[in-house]
Design an enzyme around this catalytic site. Structure first.
Site, short mmCIF file in Angstrom:
data_model
loop_
_atom_site.label_atom_id
_atom_site.label_comp_id
_atom_site.label_asym_id
_atom_site.label_seq_id
_atom_site.Cartn_x
_atom_site.Cartn_y
_atom_site.Cartn_z
N SER A 1 0.70 -1.27 0.14
CA SER A 1 -0.16 -0.25 -0.01
C SER A 1 0.78 1.23 -0.12
O SER A 1 2.08 1.11 0.33
CB SER A 1 -0.71 -0.10 1.25
OG SER A 1 -1.83 -1.02 1.27
N1 SAH Z 1 -0.74 -3.99 4.04
C1 SAH Z 1 -0.43 -4.85 3.03
C2 SAH Z 1 -1.50 -5.01 1.70
C3 SAH Z 1 -1.26 -6.11 0.77
S1 SAH Z 1 -2.20 -6.04 -0.56
C4 SAH Z 1 1.09 -4.33 2.31
O1 SAH Z 1 1.05 -3.08 2.44
O2 SAH Z 1 2.02 -4.92 1.88
C5 SAH Z 1 -3.38 -7.28 0.33
C6 SAH Z 1 -3.25 -8.48 0.48
O3 SAH Z 1 -4.35 -8.97 1.22
C7 SAH Z 1 -2.63 -9.41 -0.60
O4 SAH Z 1 -1.48 -9.80 -0.37
C8 SAH Z 1 -3.84 -10.35 -0.69
O5 SAH Z 1 -3.16 -11.68 -0.99
C9 SAH Z 1 -4.34 -10.34 0.62
N2 SAH Z 1 -5.59 -11.16 0.58
C10 SAH Z 1 -6.69 -10.89 -0.25
N3 SAH Z 1 -7.74 -11.77 0.05
C11 SAH Z 1 -7.33 -12.18 1.42
C12 SAH Z 1 -8.27 -13.13 2.35
N4 SAH Z 1 -9.52 -13.54 2.11
N5 SAH Z 1 -7.44 -13.37 3.36
C13 SAH Z 1 -6.18 -13.12 3.69
N6 SAH Z 1 -5.55 -12.42 2.78
C14 SAH Z 1 -5.98 -11.87 1.83
#
Ligand code: SAH
Length: 192
Positions: A42
């Site tokens: 993000s």
């Molecule tokens: N806060 C993180 C955001 C990553 S993007 C950062 O800044 O790095 C969002 C993440 O949510 C991705 O890695 C994706 O694989 C995960 N995600 C999506 N759906 C999900 C679910 N149902 N359970 C767990 N993780 C999930």
């Protein structure tokens, strides 16, 4: 209670490039950056804003859905008693677990799973943060929020979402406020 400036000060010490293993030249740009597997880290300003909205505190138990790179997790770790974080993509789960353990974050429990069902064994949680776009608020997450708890979650369609702040009072009554518009990768899971 943790003050906004304490969160900002610690946030400013976090080197975002340490949470990336490619596109590192983009680390200081305030935009989401690809981390592989179709996912993004993000943008820093949003990580800070969401953390400040969440109002985490040293005494609290925090649940995070979407570990991704672990960048947001690191910030939560500093301002929580314990962080429970769930990631559905195996490669990201193992990378972030290894990364945060090597960086010395000790109060984080990692799980590879669909996080939309929450983490019932450790519920309830004082704070819940979802860092992927939900179509609606998963009912399991609202159930697993403590009285006086706060949840921050982006809710909407694929192009943009409302950033919702969900609060539960001591009687269990839930109030939802829109705090603005954001764009996240989708929350993929079975939820109702
Ligand atoms: N806060 C993180 C955001 C990553 S993007 C950062 O800044 O790095 C969002 C993440 O949510 C991705 O890695 C994706 O694989 C995960 N995600 C999506 N759906 C999900 C679910 N149902 N359970 C767990 N993780 C999930």
């Amino acid at each position: 209670m943790t003050m906004n400036h304490e969160i900002r000060n610690y946030f400013n010490t976090l080197d975002r490039s340490l949470f990336m293993d490619k596109n590192k030249e983009m680390a200081n740009v305030d935009s989401p950056v690809p981390i592989g597997y179709g996912q993004t880290i993000s943008q820093p300003s949003l990580v800070l804003e969401m953390t400040q909205l969440l109002m985490p505190d040293k005494g609290m138990k925090t649940l995070e859905i979407g570990t991704g790179s672990g960048y947001q997790t690191a910030l939560l770790s500093e301002f929580s008693k314990e962080v429970f974080t769930i990631e559905r993509i195996p490669q990201l789960y193992i990378k972030s677990k290894t990364r945060l353990e090597n960086m010395g974050y000790k109060n984080v429990c990692f799980k590879m799973d669909d996080g939309t069902m929450g983490w019932p064994e450790f519920a309830p949680f004082d704070r819940i943060i979802v860092t992927a776009a939900a179509r609606f608020i998963p009912s399991s997450l609202t159930h697993q929020l403590s009285p006086n708890g706060r949840m921050v979650i982006p809710v909407g369609g694929p192009n943009f979402q409302e950033l919702l702040l969900v609060t539960k009072d001591e009687k269990g009554e839930v109030i939802t406020i829109n705090k603005g518009y954001v764009r996240f990768v989708p929350l993929i899971g079975k939820y109702e």
